[in-house]
Design a protein around this motif. Structure first.
Motif, PDB file in Angstrom:
ATOM      1  N   TYR A  34      13.866  -6.790  54.970  1.00  0.00           N
ATOM      2  CA  TYR A  34      13.548  -6.454  56.367  1.00  0.00           C
ATOM      3  C   TYR A  34      12.308  -5.575  56.410  1.00  0.00           C
ATOM      4  O   TYR A  34      12.242  -4.569  55.700  1.00  0.00           O
ATOM      5  N   GLU A  35      11.350  -5.922  57.250  1.00  0.00           N
ATOM      6  CA  GLU A  35      10.097  -5.171  57.346  1.00  0.00           C
ATOM      7  C   GLU A  35       9.767  -4.918  58.814  1.00  0.00           C
ATOM      8  O   GLU A  35       9.810  -5.833  59.625  1.00  0.00           O
ATOM      9  N   ALA A  54      -4.840   3.174  42.267  1.00  0.00           N
ATOM     10  CA  ALA A  54      -5.013   3.043  40.821  1.00  0.00           C
ATOM     11  C   ALA A  54      -3.700   2.578  40.204  1.00  0.00           C
ATOM     12  O   ALA A  54      -2.671   3.237  40.334  1.00  0.00           O
ATOM     13  N   ARG A 133      12.541  -3.362  62.532  1.00  0.00           N
ATOM     14  CA  ARG A 133      12.512  -1.929  62.212  1.00  0.00           C
ATOM     15  C   ARG A 133      13.943  -1.401  62.196  1.00  0.00           C
ATOM     16  O   ARG A 133      14.644  -1.467  63.220  1.00  0.00           O
ATOM     17  N   ALA A 169      13.705   5.437  57.038  1.00  0.00           N
ATOM     18  CA  ALA A 169      14.767   5.446  58.055  1.00  0.00           C
ATOM     19  C   ALA A 169      16.137   5.407  57.390  1.00  0.00           C
ATOM     20  O   ALA A 169      17.104   5.972  57.913  1.00  0.00           O
ATOM     21  N   PRO A 309      -0.748  12.279  45.893  1.00  0.00           N
ATOM     22  CA  PRO A 309      -1.369  11.157  45.149  1.00  0.00           C
ATOM     23  C   PRO A 309      -2.296  11.533  44.007  1.00  0.00           C
ATOM     24  O   PRO A 309      -3.001  10.674  43.508  1.00  0.00           O
ATOM     25  N   GLN A 313       0.116   8.010  40.747  1.00  0.00           N
ATOM     26  CA  GLN A 313       1.355   7.513  40.138  1.00  0.00           C
ATOM     27  C   GLN A 313       2.447   7.099  41.135  1.00  0.00           C
ATOM     28  O   GLN A 313       3.475   6.577  40.718  1.00  0.00           O
ATOM     29  N   ALA A 315       2.925   4.655  43.357  1.00  0.00           N
ATOM     30  CA  ALA A 315       3.322   3.246  43.304  1.00  0.00           C
ATOM     31  C   ALA A 315       3.779   2.874  41.891  1.00  0.00           C
ATOM     32  O   ALA A 315       4.746   2.121  41.715  1.00  0.00           O
ATOM     33  N   ALA A 318       7.210   4.052  41.609  1.00  0.00           N
ATOM     34  CA  ALA A 318       8.119   3.226  42.422  1.00  0.00           C
ATOM     35  C   ALA A 318       8.417   1.904  41.701  1.00  0.00           C
ATOM     36  O   ALA A 318       9.558   1.416  41.700  1.00  0.00           O
TER      37      ALA A 318
HETATM   38  P1  FAD Z   1       5.577   1.960  50.973  1.00  0.00           P
HETATM   39  O1  FAD Z   1       4.467   1.331  50.205  1.00  0.00           O
HETATM   40  O2  FAD Z   1       5.254   3.027  51.949  1.00  0.00           O
HETATM   41  O3  FAD Z   1       6.354   0.798  51.708  1.00  0.00           O
HETATM   42  C1  FAD Z   1       7.349   1.051  52.665  1.00  0.00           C
HETATM   43  C2  FAD Z   1       7.526  -0.178  53.547  1.00  0.00           C
HETATM   44  O4  FAD Z   1       8.643   0.020  54.394  1.00  0.00           O
HETATM   45  C3  FAD Z   1       6.324  -0.444  54.452  1.00  0.00           C
HETATM   46  O5  FAD Z   1       5.978  -1.804  54.399  1.00  0.00           O
HETATM   47  C4  FAD Z   1       6.825  -0.031  55.831  1.00  0.00           C
HETATM   48  O6  FAD Z   1       6.195  -0.734  56.877  1.00  0.00           O
HETATM   49  C5  FAD Z   1       8.307  -0.363  55.711  1.00  0.00           C
HETATM   50  N1  FAD Z   1       9.176   0.395  56.637  1.00  0.00           N
HETATM   51  C6  FAD Z   1       9.086   1.717  56.932  1.00  0.00           C
HETATM   52  N2  FAD Z   1      10.053   2.067  57.803  1.00  0.00           N
HETATM   53  C7  FAD Z   1      10.768   0.957  58.056  1.00  0.00           C
HETATM   54  C8  FAD Z   1      11.900   0.682  58.886  1.00  0.00           C
HETATM   55  N3  FAD Z   1      12.470   1.642  59.636  1.00  0.00           N
HETATM   56  N4  FAD Z   1      12.396  -0.574  58.909  1.00  0.00           N
HETATM   57  C9  FAD Z   1      11.824  -1.561  58.168  1.00  0.00           C
HETATM   58  N5  FAD Z   1      10.733  -1.356  57.375  1.00  0.00           N
HETATM   59  C10 FAD Z   1      10.230  -0.118  57.314  1.00  0.00           C
HETATM   60  N6  FAD Z   1       0.072   5.404  44.069  1.00  0.00           N
HETATM   61  C11 FAD Z   1      -0.400   4.946  42.867  1.00  0.00           C
HETATM   62  O7  FAD Z   1       0.395   4.502  42.032  1.00  0.00           O
HETATM   63  N7  FAD Z   1      -1.736   4.981  42.579  1.00  0.00           N
HETATM   64  C12 FAD Z   1      -2.648   5.468  43.463  1.00  0.00           C
HETATM   65  O8  FAD Z   1      -3.850   5.491  43.162  1.00  0.00           O
HETATM   66  C13 FAD Z   1      -2.185   5.948  44.726  1.00  0.00           C
HETATM   67  N8  FAD Z   1      -3.064   6.439  45.626  1.00  0.00           N
HETATM   68  C14 FAD Z   1      -2.604   6.902  46.828  1.00  0.00           C
HETATM   69  C15 FAD Z   1      -3.514   7.459  47.732  1.00  0.00           C
HETATM   70  C16 FAD Z   1      -3.063   7.958  48.938  1.00  0.00           C
HETATM   71  C17 FAD Z   1      -4.072   8.558  49.891  1.00  0.00           C
HETATM   72  C18 FAD Z   1      -1.687   7.907  49.251  1.00  0.00           C
HETATM   73  C19 FAD Z   1      -1.181   8.447  50.555  1.00  0.00           C
HETATM   74  C20 FAD Z   1      -0.772   7.364  48.364  1.00  0.00           C
HETATM   75  C21 FAD Z   1      -1.212   6.869  47.141  1.00  0.00           C
HETATM   76  N9  FAD Z   1      -0.322   6.338  46.194  1.00  0.00           N
HETATM   77  C22 FAD Z   1      -0.784   5.886  44.986  1.00  0.00           C
HETATM   78  C23 FAD Z   1       1.136   6.337  46.455  1.00  0.00           C
HETATM   79  C24 FAD Z   1       1.624   4.971  46.882  1.00  0.00           C
HETATM   80  O9  FAD Z   1       0.906   4.546  48.015  1.00  0.00           O
HETATM   81  C25 FAD Z   1       3.113   5.036  47.211  1.00  0.00           C
HETATM   82  O10 FAD Z   1       3.802   5.736  46.226  1.00  0.00           O
HETATM   83  C26 FAD Z   1       3.695   3.624  47.320  1.00  0.00           C
HETATM   84  O11 FAD Z   1       3.113   2.942  48.399  1.00  0.00           O
HETATM   85  C27 FAD Z   1       5.211   3.688  47.484  1.00  0.00           C
HETATM   86  O12 FAD Z   1       5.706   2.395  47.659  1.00  0.00           O
HETATM   87  P2  FAD Z   1       7.025   2.184  48.516  1.00  0.00           P
HETATM   88  O13 FAD Z   1       7.298   0.719  48.444  1.00  0.00           O
HETATM   89  O14 FAD Z   1       8.082   3.108  48.066  1.00  0.00           O
HETATM   90  O15 FAD Z   1       6.637   2.603  50.003  1.00  0.00           O
END
Ligand code: FAD
Length: 445
Positions: A34-35, A54, A133, A169, A309, A313, A315, A318
């Motif tokens: 779900y997205e 990165a 959502r 959420a 960030p 690390q 992503a 994760a």
């Molecule tokens: P997200 O990528 O945030 O994905 C969450 C998803 O859930 C999204 O698609 C969102 O739309 C969806 N969602 C949210 N709420 C709801 C809801 N209520 N219902 C349904 N869907 C929902 N990491 C690295 O490894 N290397 C880097 O160089 C790096 N650089 C970064 C630079 C910046 C400026 C920032 C802010 C972060 C950086 N990161 C980096 C961190 C990285 O972006 C995150 O750790 C990563 O995106 C986490 O993945 P995630 O899937 O947990 O969350």
């Protein structure tokens, strides 16, 4: 609980959610993903998130396991070190690894997300629901309520996994039911993205480096993009006399950059426009516990442990979560009530370790990298790495180029530094002894 054929709901089709859906489908689970956003492959691009990121060994290790590494790496730009831009003088290159051959990879967040989504959605058993959502969750029954363009809809699943990012959420629902504790530590720094377009059809800066402008209380970095542009990220306090809030007019913005980032100004013709229109993002560390409730609802990725960030690390960590959860399911014969607590138990110390290292790296990047003492220390460290291969390994190397658990990295680096301190102390004592003896001999003679 026999869950071999029961549906798992993954909330959030971001980086970790898509990877998780792919891993679970490969285990034979029907997965509902779900997205809240529309399909990113067809809809508008989400502004305000980092454009590139990165990717290093931990993330690549996860992608290799589903055969996606080559496809993702085809568009990656390897960065072999840091290029430090002082206010005056020439930029200086600092290699990431002792041999200078290892690289972290600049990749497009959107392209990575799309590749993972396409991979997951093509697997049998995966159903993706966009524009959903999550707004309500009953942790006892797994019943979920979503807001959609057609109004509210409900769905249920035996297991609900929150991969819905730092503002999760799912985490909010567990908190609301009194089933979880959380702490949110926001930095008083925010970030804003700016662009350096291609210059004469090519990169305006060296594309094989992560560029850093360390300025003490502020910092800017730039990563290359496949279209030969660079995305810069400016980190600066959000409030105060020298902060994002302190620059309002185009003239003030130009003057600030001319003073602090003089080599950037001629390379970024849209700087003022970018500065005025791009949002300021927030930065912080999310901690919570437990990451699961009754083996029915779980959290991973930023939803469980968002970090700042500065180590690149979030992503990568994760993705490593997904690999570890898959391993726990193997070890627990797909019994979620055992696998989710085991996952939390194994990952929490590691998430805390990288959270702390990421905060410490902010100080290193914005301040210390420019100091001659730091540069000398790095040269000594790299000499030791070459002299004692595999026995002395720098923190950066262990974090970025290995899958050594983060908590072990911290312990090992602490031991190495103690040893280094003892060796330096011993050498100093030896030197003092030699000098003292020579002095005494001199007096006698
Ligand atoms: P997200 O990528 O945030 O994905 C969450 C998803 O859930 C999204 O698609 C969102 O739309 C969806 N969602 C949210 N709420 C709801 C809801 N209520 N219902 C349904 N869907 C929902 N990491 C690295 O490894 N290397 C880097 O160089 C790096 N650089 C970064 C630079 C910046 C400026 C920032 C802010 C972060 C950086 N990161 C980096 C961190 C990285 O972006 C995150 O750790 C990563 O995106 C986490 O993945 P995630 O899937 O947990 O969350």
């Amino acid at each position: 609980m026999s869950t071999e054929h029961t549906e798992v709901a993954v909330v959030g089709a971001g980086l970790s959610g898509c990877l998780l859906a792919a891993f679970l489908a490969r285990r034979g689970y029907p997965v509902a993903l779900y997205e809240r956003r529309p399909d990113p492959r067809t809809g508008p691009v989400d502004r305000g998130r980092s454009i590139n990121l990165a990717l290093s060994e931990r993330g690549l290790d996860a992608l290799r396991r589903i055969g996606l590494d080559a496809r993702v790496m085809a568009d990656a730009l390897p960065m072999r070190g840091r290029m430090i831009h002082p206010v005056d003088g020439e930029p200086q290159f600092q290699a990431y690894s002792a041999a200078g051959d290892r690289a972290i990879n600049s990749i497009s967040r959107g392209a990575l997300n799309n590749a993972l989504l396409t991979e997951a959605a093509a697997l049998p058993g995966v159903r993706v629901a966009f524009d959903h959502r999550l707004v309500d969750l009953d942790p006892a029954t797994g019943e979920m309520t979503f807001e959609t363009p057609q109004g509210k809809v409900t769905a249920a699943a035996s297991v609900v996994l929150g991969a819905d990012g730092a503002g999760s959420a799912v985490r909010g629902q567990l908190l609301g039911h009194g089933l979880l504790r959380e702490s949110l530590d926001f930095l008083d720094y925010g970030y804003k993205e700016l662009t350096i377009p291609p210059l004469g059809g090519t990169f305006a800066l060296d594309p094989e480096a992560l560029h850093i402008w360390p300025r003490g209380t502020s910092m800017m970095i730039a990563l290359p993009n496949p279209d030969r542009s660079f995305t810069c990220t400016l980190f600066w306090p959000t409030h105060g006399t020298a902060s994002f809030a302190s620059l309002g007019s185009p003239a003030a913005i130009e003057q600030h950059f001319a003073q602090h980032y003089p080599d950037l100004l001629p390379l970024a013709p849209n700087l003022v426009d970018d500065y005025l229109h791009n949002p300021v993002g927030v930065l912080g560390t999310v901690r919570c516990a437990p990451w699961q409730v009754n083996g029915r609802v779980g959290l991973l990725g930023d939803a469980a442990h968002a970090i700042v960030p500065f180590y690149g690390q979030g992503a990568n960590c994760a993705f490593e979560d997904v690999v570890e959860l898959d391993r726990c399911l193997d070890e627990c014969a797909d019994d979620w009530s055992a696998a989710l607590p085991l996952f939390h138990h194994r990952r929490q110390a590691n998430a805390e370790a990288i959270a702390r290292m990421a905060l410490a790296n902010f100080v290193e990047m914005r301040d210390r990298v420019a100091s001659p003492l730091f540069q000398l220390g790095r040269r000594v460290e790299q000499t030791l790495e070459r002299a004692l291969p595999g026995r002395y390994v720098s923190r950066y190397e262990l974090v970025s180029f290995s899958t050594t658990p983060y908590a072990q990295v911290r312990r090992r680096v602490r031991r190495q530094h103690q040893l280094l301190g003892a060796v330096a102390g011993g050498a100093a004592a030896l030197l003092a002894g030699v000098v003292g003896a020579a002095f005494r001999r001199g007096r006698r003679g």
